[in-house]
Design a protein around this motif. Structure first.
Motif, PDB file in Angstrom:
ATOM      1  N   ARG A 115      61.576  34.542  40.943  1.00 46.51           N
ATOM      2  CA  ARG A 115      60.192  34.336  41.363  1.00 46.51           C
ATOM      3  C   ARG A 115      59.340  33.878  40.175  1.00 46.51           C
ATOM      4  N   ASP A 116      59.495  34.542  39.034  1.00 47.26           N
ATOM      5  CA  ASP A 116      58.734  34.161  37.845  1.00 47.26           C
ATOM      6  C   ASP A 116      59.084  32.757  37.382  1.00 47.26           C
ATOM      7  N   ILE A 117      60.357  32.411  37.407  1.00 50.28           N
ATOM      8  CA  ILE A 117      60.775  31.065  37.011  1.00 50.28           C
ATOM      9  C   ILE A 117      60.122  30.021  37.907  1.00 50.28           C
ATOM     10  N   LEU A 118      60.146  30.258  39.203  1.00 52.56           N
ATOM     11  CA  LEU A 118      59.594  29.274  40.137  1.00 52.56           C
ATOM     12  C   LEU A 118      58.078  29.184  40.046  1.00 52.56           C
ATOM     13  N   GLU A 119      57.419  30.324  39.869  1.00 56.63           N
ATOM     14  CA  GLU A 119      55.952  30.321  39.827  1.00 56.63           C
ATOM     15  C   GLU A 119      55.407  29.858  38.481  1.00 56.63           C
ATOM     16  N   LEU A 120      56.054  30.269  37.400  1.00 54.63           N
ATOM     17  CA  LEU A 120      55.510  29.994  36.072  1.00 54.63           C
ATOM     18  C   LEU A 120      56.216  28.865  35.343  1.00 54.63           C
ATOM     19  N   GLY A 121      57.443  28.601  35.708  1.00 56.31           N
ATOM     20  CA  GLY A 121      58.231  27.640  34.953  1.00 56.31           C
ATOM     21  C   GLY A 121      58.310  26.249  35.548  1.00 56.31           C
ATOM     22  N   GLU A 160      56.091  23.145  37.007  1.00 58.61           N
ATOM     23  CA  GLU A 160      54.755  22.579  37.148  1.00 58.61           C
ATOM     24  C   GLU A 160      54.505  22.175  38.606  1.00 58.61           C
ATOM     25  N   ASN A 161      53.335  22.501  39.117  1.00 58.51           N
ATOM     26  CA  ASN A 161      52.915  22.182  40.488  1.00 58.51           C
ATOM     27  C   ASN A 161      53.804  22.822  41.552  1.00 58.51           C
ATOM     28  N   SER A 162      54.397  23.962  41.240  1.00 52.76           N
ATOM     29  CA  SER A 162      55.283  24.610  42.212  1.00 52.76           C
ATOM     30  C   SER A 162      54.538  25.070  43.462  1.00 52.76           C
ATOM     31  N   LEU A 189      63.728  27.170  46.105  1.00 54.88           N
ATOM     32  CA  LEU A 189      64.847  28.106  46.040  1.00 54.88           C
ATOM     33  C   LEU A 189      66.188  27.398  46.219  1.00 54.88           C
ATOM     34  N   ALA A 190      66.253  26.477  47.154  1.00 57.80           N
ATOM     35  CA  ALA A 190      67.508  25.751  47.369  1.00 57.80           C
ATOM     36  C   ALA A 190      67.854  24.901  46.149  1.00 57.80           C
ATOM     37  N   GLY A 191      66.867  24.278  45.563  1.00 60.45           N
ATOM     38  CA  GLY A 191      67.105  23.490  44.356  1.00 60.45           C
ATOM     39  C   GLY A 191      67.595  24.348  43.206  1.00 60.45           C
ATOM     40  N   TYR A 192      66.989  25.511  43.057  1.00 59.81           N
ATOM     41  CA  TYR A 192      67.408  26.441  42.013  1.00 59.81           C
ATOM     42  C   TYR A 192      68.856  26.882  42.252  1.00 59.81           C
ATOM     43  N   ALA A 193      69.175  27.245  43.486  1.00 62.92           N
ATOM     44  CA  ALA A 193      70.536  27.683  43.817  1.00 62.92           C
ATOM     45  C   ALA A 193      71.539  26.563  43.586  1.00 62.92           C
ATOM     46  N   ARG A 194      71.200  25.351  43.999  1.00 59.87           N
ATOM     47  CA  ARG A 194      72.112  24.214  43.792  1.00 59.87           C
ATOM     48  C   ARG A 194      72.367  23.983  42.306  1.00 59.87           C
TER      49      ARG A 194
END
Length: 115
Positions: free
Chosen positions: A50-56, A58-60, A69-74
């Motif tokens: 969650r922190d990676i997606l929200e803070l890491g 840009e423009n998330s 989430l799917a991109g992160y998992a892939r």
């Protein structure tokens, strides 16, 4: 304005998350109900994601959560060894699970809680 490409991206992301939920999410959540250690590990992985997606990223905030989430998992799957990706079959396996297995299960936890 409807963007056809965006809709296809979301459909693809949801399919990826659905497959991941079957392979990792359901067994991990079952193990988490039986083991506080697994529950804590999954919570920590979900919070980190969650922190990676929200803070890491840009423009998330303008990208659908399912796509993120799917991109992160892939990305995790692409950079992992195939043998390690297989989800444990029982609670004892989840207690000894590899980082990548817990991380993918954490993606599942977030996808169900943020949907």
């Amino acid at each position: 304005m409807f963007l056809f490409g965006s809709a296809l991206l979301e459909v693809s992301a949801r399919k990826t998350l659905k497959r991941l939920h079957k392979s990792h999410g359901v067994p991990a959540l079952t193990a988490a109900r039986e083991s506080p250690a697994v529950c804590a590990a999954l919570d920590q992985h979900a919070a980190a994601i969650r922190d990676i997606l929200e803070l890491g990223i840009e423009n998330s905030a303008v990208v659908p959560v399912s796509v993120l989430l799917a991109g992160y998992a892939r990305g995790l799957v692409e950079h992992s060894e195939r043998a390690v990706l297989r989800a444990p079959r029982d609670t004892a396996g989840w207690v000894r699970a590899e980082w990548i297995q817990l991380r993918l299960a954490g993606v599942c936890m977030l996808s169900t809680s943020m949907a």
